[in-house]
Structure formats: structure tokens, C-alpha cells
Motif scaffolding. Structure first.
Motif, PDB file in Angstrom:
ATOM      1  N   SER A 185     135.932 102.801 111.583  1.00  0.00           N
ATOM      2  CA  SER A 185     136.623 103.997 111.098  1.00  0.00           C
ATOM      3  C   SER A 185     137.895 104.226 111.905  1.00  0.00           C
ATOM      4  N   ALA A 186     138.780 105.054 111.379  1.00  0.00           N
ATOM      5  CA  ALA A 186     139.998 105.395 112.118  1.00  0.00           C
ATOM      6  C   ALA A 186     139.652 106.088 113.424  1.00  0.00           C
ATOM      7  N   GLU A 187     138.618 106.910 113.411  1.00  0.00           N
ATOM      8  CA  GLU A 187     138.194 107.603 114.630  1.00  0.00           C
ATOM      9  C   GLU A 187     137.705 106.608 115.679  1.00  0.00           C
ATOM     10  N   ALA A 188     136.976 105.570 115.250  1.00  0.00           N
ATOM     11  CA  ALA A 188     136.479 104.562 116.191  1.00  0.00           C
ATOM     12  C   ALA A 188     137.635 103.794 116.823  1.00  0.00           C
ATOM     13  N   VAL A 189     138.633 103.435 116.016  1.00  0.00           N
ATOM     14  CA  VAL A 189     139.822 102.761 116.545  1.00  0.00           C
ATOM     15  C   VAL A 189     140.544 103.672 117.530  1.00  0.00           C
ATOM     16  N   LEU A 190     140.648 104.935 117.172  1.00  0.00           N
ATOM     17  CA  LEU A 190     141.320 105.920 118.029  1.00  0.00           C
ATOM     18  C   LEU A 190     140.636 106.010 119.394  1.00  0.00           C
ATOM     19  N   GLN A 191     139.319 106.033 119.406  1.00  0.00           N
ATOM     20  CA  GLN A 191     138.582 106.134 120.666  1.00  0.00           C
ATOM     21  C   GLN A 191     138.847 104.925 121.553  1.00  0.00           C
ATOM     22  N   ARG A 192     138.921 103.750 120.940  1.00  0.00           N
ATOM     23  CA  ARG A 192     139.179 102.542 121.740  1.00  0.00           C
ATOM     24  C   ARG A 192     140.598 102.545 122.310  1.00  0.00           C
ATOM     25  N   LEU A 193     141.547 103.038 121.557  1.00  0.00           N
ATOM     26  CA  LEU A 193     142.936 103.056 122.010  1.00  0.00           C
ATOM     27  C   LEU A 193     143.176 104.085 123.108  1.00  0.00           C
ATOM     28  N   ALA A 195     141.684 104.634 125.750  1.00  0.00           N
ATOM     29  CA  ALA A 195     141.501 104.122 127.103  1.00  0.00           C
ATOM     30  C   ALA A 195     142.841 103.765 127.743  1.00  0.00           C
ATOM     31  N   ASP A 196     143.750 103.214 126.950  1.00  0.00           N
ATOM     32  CA  ASP A 196     145.077 102.834 127.460  1.00  0.00           C
ATOM     33  C   ASP A 196     146.177 103.797 127.042  1.00  0.00           C
ATOM     34  N   HIS A 197     145.854 104.691 126.086  1.00  0.00           N
ATOM     35  CA  HIS A 197     146.851 105.638 125.587  1.00  0.00           C
ATOM     36  C   HIS A 197     146.231 107.037 125.543  1.00  0.00           C
ATOM     37  N   PRO A 198     146.009 107.655 126.707  1.00  0.00           N
ATOM     38  CA  PRO A 198     145.330 108.960 126.750  1.00  0.00           C
ATOM     39  C   PRO A 198     146.068 110.064 126.010  1.00  0.00           C
ATOM     40  N   GLN A 199     147.359 109.865 125.740  1.00  0.00           N
ATOM     41  CA  GLN A 199     148.124 110.877 125.011  1.00  0.00           C
ATOM     42  C   GLN A 199     147.803 110.872 123.518  1.00  0.00           C
ATOM     43  N   LEU A 200     147.073 109.860 123.069  1.00  0.00           N
ATOM     44  CA  LEU A 200     146.724 109.750 121.648  1.00  0.00           C
ATOM     45  C   LEU A 200     145.574 110.702 121.346  1.00  0.00           C
ATOM     46  N   THR A 201     145.834 111.729 120.551  1.00  0.00           N
ATOM     47  CA  THR A 201     144.832 112.786 120.354  1.00  0.00           C
ATOM     48  C   THR A 201     144.203 112.825 118.973  1.00  0.00           C
ATOM     49  N   ASP A 202     144.868 112.271 117.971  1.00  0.00           N
ATOM     50  CA  ASP A 202     144.318 112.403 116.622  1.00  0.00           C
ATOM     51  C   ASP A 202     144.706 111.209 115.759  1.00  0.00           C
ATOM     52  N   ILE A 203     144.143 111.168 114.547  1.00  0.00           N
ATOM     53  CA  ILE A 203     144.388 110.048 113.644  1.00  0.00           C
ATOM     54  C   ILE A 203     145.837 110.025 113.174  1.00  0.00           C
ATOM     55  N   GLU A 204     146.470 111.213 113.102  1.00  0.00           N
ATOM     56  CA  GLU A 204     147.896 111.240 112.750  1.00  0.00           C
ATOM     57  C   GLU A 204     148.715 110.454 113.774  1.00  0.00           C
ATOM     58  N   GLY A 205     148.334 110.559 115.047  1.00  0.00           N
ATOM     59  CA  GLY A 205     149.014 109.798 116.084  1.00  0.00           C
ATOM     60  C   GLY A 205     148.800 108.301 115.926  1.00  0.00           C
ATOM     61  N   LEU A 206     147.589 107.917 115.559  1.00  0.00           N
ATOM     62  CA  LEU A 206     147.312 106.506 115.295  1.00  0.00           C
ATOM     63  C   LEU A 206     148.145 106.001 114.128  1.00  0.00           C
ATOM     64  N   ALA A 207     148.262 106.811 113.090  1.00  0.00           N
ATOM     65  CA  ALA A 207     149.077 106.419 111.937  1.00  0.00           C
ATOM     66  C   ALA A 207     150.542 106.225 112.335  1.00  0.00           C
ATOM     67  N   ALA A 217     147.837  98.903 118.609  1.00  0.00           N
ATOM     68  CA  ALA A 217     147.254  99.617 117.473  1.00  0.00           C
ATOM     69  C   ALA A 217     147.058  98.679 116.289  1.00  0.00           C
ATOM     70  N   VAL A 218     148.057  97.863 116.017  1.00  0.00           N
ATOM     71  CA  VAL A 218     147.953  96.918 114.899  1.00  0.00           C
ATOM     72  C   VAL A 218     146.791  95.953 115.123  1.00  0.00           C
ATOM     73  N   ARG A 219     146.652  95.443 116.342  1.00  0.00           N
ATOM     74  CA  ARG A 219     145.568  94.501 116.637  1.00  0.00           C
ATOM     75  C   ARG A 219     144.196  95.152 116.459  1.00  0.00           C
ATOM     76  N   GLN A 220     144.047  96.383 116.940  1.00  0.00           N
ATOM     77  CA  GLN A 220     142.769  97.085 116.820  1.00  0.00           C
ATOM     78  C   GLN A 220     142.434  97.385 115.355  1.00  0.00           C
ATOM     79  N   VAL A 221     143.430  97.793 114.587  1.00  0.00           N
ATOM     80  CA  VAL A 221     143.197  98.118 113.180  1.00  0.00           C
ATOM     81  C   VAL A 221     142.854  96.863 112.387  1.00  0.00           C
ATOM     82  N   ARG A 222     143.507  95.758 112.692  1.00  0.00           N
ATOM     83  CA  ARG A 222     143.189  94.505 111.999  1.00  0.00           C
ATOM     84  C   ARG A 222     141.762  94.055 112.297  1.00  0.00           C
ATOM     85  N   ALA A 223     141.333  94.231 113.536  1.00  0.00           N
ATOM     86  CA  ALA A 223     139.960  93.869 113.895  1.00  0.00           C
ATOM     87  C   ALA A 223     138.956  94.748 113.156  1.00  0.00           C
TER      88      ALA A 223
END
Length: 317
Positions: A185-193, A195-207, A217-223
Motif C-alpha cells: 500500500s502507499a502507507e506501507a511504502v511511506l513507512q519504509r521511506l 526511515a531516511d526521510h523523516p520529513q515525509l508525513t503523508d501520502i501526498e508527500g510521497l506522491a 521513492a521510485v525504487r520503493q514504489v516499483r518494488a
């Protein structure tokens, strides 16, 4: 009136029987604050919508609400929704009907999205499977005859809790392990990111990161898309859909999810199941839920139980 309630924001619209939207709104609303608070805020917004459209409350024939979790549409009650604490068994449909003195339908949000998407496409694009990738992962299936498939108890196409191999150490919010939602899920990808990007707070930021082609982000989403593709390939054999539509902020932000899922599906599914399959982005995107709510509401009003009420209103006028 249609309500498309997401985990953190909600869309609302009022429409006539010709599917013409007379007024619409978008509001921030955290469903984790509980059903009483959420329904009070939604009620205020619906009355404001009626004022925007210059309509009295007596003009409302039905209200359709989509919720991001399992719903028993016959009773209008959520059933142990993993991302909506406090909502289990809450009489959402009864409360909405009482407040507006009208019929109501409460359903899973992705079911309504699938219904809206199907009505925006040619009839030969069904069966249609719509998959939403967001805080969770959900699915909605429209049959070849254009009907929404809910299953025996409304649990059909709850894709997020299909178990994937090799993920026994990943705990899902539903309490099981290895659910595709907990991995892809987008939330699962967000949680993994984070760790290295603590400023990332929501799915809008991931987008935003995807739109900017951020390599991590691209690598995590592709996986994640590859894992989801494994599940979708299985569903292709189970349902043999004519079209699969992907929806969600990260799907709209880039083609990485679509490409990842498509690559696995066309590689693993048998040729007969993919011969005429179209796998594409959702045509309506974030508007599909409201469109489906309007369609479902009109069908309720024009169904045999709704006709007497409609005729009674017309006669009174």
C-alpha cells in the motif's frame, strides 16, 4: 447526495436524477476521531451543500456514503474496519436516514468507485476490476452485466488482506501477517521511506516525490507494485476481467505502479486471460467514488421501493 469518505479527507456532492452535480465540496476529516464526530461534520457539510444548491432538506431522496473499510451494505454498518477505530457495528445508515428523513446506502468506498468508473466506460469494458492503492488496498468488481459484485456478506474484493508468500514477518493492522496491504500500500511504502526521510508525513508527500522522480521513492514504489502484481495476476485468473483500473494518489503521480503491476500480470497470467485485458489508470481518478455514489443513489430512487416515495413527492408538488 453522495459522500466519499477517505481516511483523512471526504468529498461530498448533491446531484439530480439526471446525474447533474448541483454542488460539491472537499473537506479534511480524520475518520480515526470516531463515527460521532465524523457524522456530525458530514451532516453539517451536507446541509451546507443543500444551501449551495438552493435546495431544502425535504428535496433529498437518498444519501449514499462510501467508507474505507468492510461494510455490510444491508445494515449500513461497518464491520471491523482496520483503519477506522470505533466504527465497528456503528449504525451509520440509520443515523444518516434519520437526520435527513430519506433512504440511505452505506457501502465500501472502492465498490462505489468501481461503479462510477464502469458507468464512465463503454459497456464492453466490463467485467471491470478497480483497485485503489492508498492507506490500504481495496478492490471493486463490476460484472459483465454492469452489476456490483459484493459477495454473500459484502466482503468481495477485499484485496488488501490477501496473503503474499515470504512476508511472514510483516504484521498487518488487521492482526494477520503477510497481507499485501502491509507490504504494497502507499502507507506501507511511506513507512519504509520515513526511515531516511523523516520529513515525509503523508501520502501526498510521497506522491510529490514520485512526480519529482525521487530515486528512492521510485525504487520503493516499483518494488511494491511487483508484489501487488503477483496478487493481481491471480485475480485475473479468478475473475477474467476485461479491464483493470488502478486508482490512488501514487498511481496518478506517476506510471511506476501501473508499469510494475502490468509487467507482472502480463508475464504470469495465461494468454487466454490476458488476450483482451486492458490494464490502465482509472479514468475518473479521485472523482470515481462520488460518481458511483450518484449512480447508486439514482438506482435506489428508481427501484421499486423508491418509486412510491418519488411519486408521492411529485404528486404533492
Amino acid at each position: 447526495m453522495a459522500v466519499d469518505a477517505g481516511p483523512h479527507s471526504t468529498r461530498l456532492a448533491v446531484a439530480d436524477l439526471g446525474q447533474n452535480v448541483l454542488a460539491h465540496r472537499h473537506m479534511r476529516l480524520d475518520l480515526r476521531l470516531g463515527p460521532e464526530h465524523a457524522l456530525d461534520e458530514i451532516t453539517k457539510a451536507l446541509f451546507a451543500l443543500l444551501a449551495d444548491a438552493c435546495l431544502p432538506a425535504t428535496a433529498v431522496k437518498t444519501i449514499v456514503m462510501g467508507l474505507p473499510g468492510p461494510v455490510d451494505s444491508r445494515t449500513g454498518r461497518p464491520v471491523r474496519p482496520p483503519i477506522m477505530p470505533g466504527w465497528d457495528g456503528f449504525p451509520v445508515g440509520d443515523i444518516i436516514s434519520e437526520r435527513f428523513s430519506c433512504m440511505s446506502l452505506v457501502d465500501n468506498d472502492v465498490n462505489l468507485m468501481a461503479l462510477g468508473e464502469a458507468r464512465a466506460l463503454p459497456a464492453d469494458q466490463a467485467p471491470l476490476l478497480l483497485i485503489k492503492i492508498g492507506t490500504g488496498i481495496g478492490g471493486g468488481l463490476i460484472s459483465a452485466s454492469g452489476e456490483l459484485h459484493r459477495g454473500a456478506d459484502g466482503a468481495a474484493c477485499d484485496l488488501g488482506h490477501i496473503r503474499v508468500p515470504g512476508a511472514d514477518n510483516v504484521v498487518c493492522r488487521c492482526g494477520n501477517v503477510g497481507c499485501v496491504e502491509a507490504i504494497a500500500s502507499a502507507e506501507a511504502v511511506l513507512q519504509r521511506l520515513r526511515a531516511d526521510h523523516p520529513q515525509l508525513t503523508d501520502i501526498e508527500g510521497l506522491a510529490r516525490m514520485l512526480r519529482e522522480s525521487h530515486p528512492t521513492a521510485v525504487r520503493q514504489v516499483r518494488a511494491a507494485a511487483a508484489v501487488l502484481g503477483e496478487v493481481v495476476a491471480t485475480l485475473v485468473h479468478v475473475y477474467n476481467p476485461r479491464r483493470i483500473a488502478l486508482s490512488g494518489l501514487i498511481c496518478a503521480a506517476s506510471d511506476d505502479v501501473l508499469a510494475g503491476v502490468r509487467g507482472v500480470v502480463y508475464r504470469q497470467a495465461l494468454p487466454l486471460a490476458t488476450r483482451h485485458l486492458t490494464l490502465a489508470q482509472s479514468l475518473l481518478g479521485g472523482h470515481a467514488g462520488l460518481a458511483g455514489g450518484v449512480v447508486a443513489g439514482i438506482e435506489m430512487v428508481l427501484a421499486p421501493p423508491g418509486i412510491p416515495k418519488l411519486l408521492g413527492t411529485v404528486t404533492a408538488m
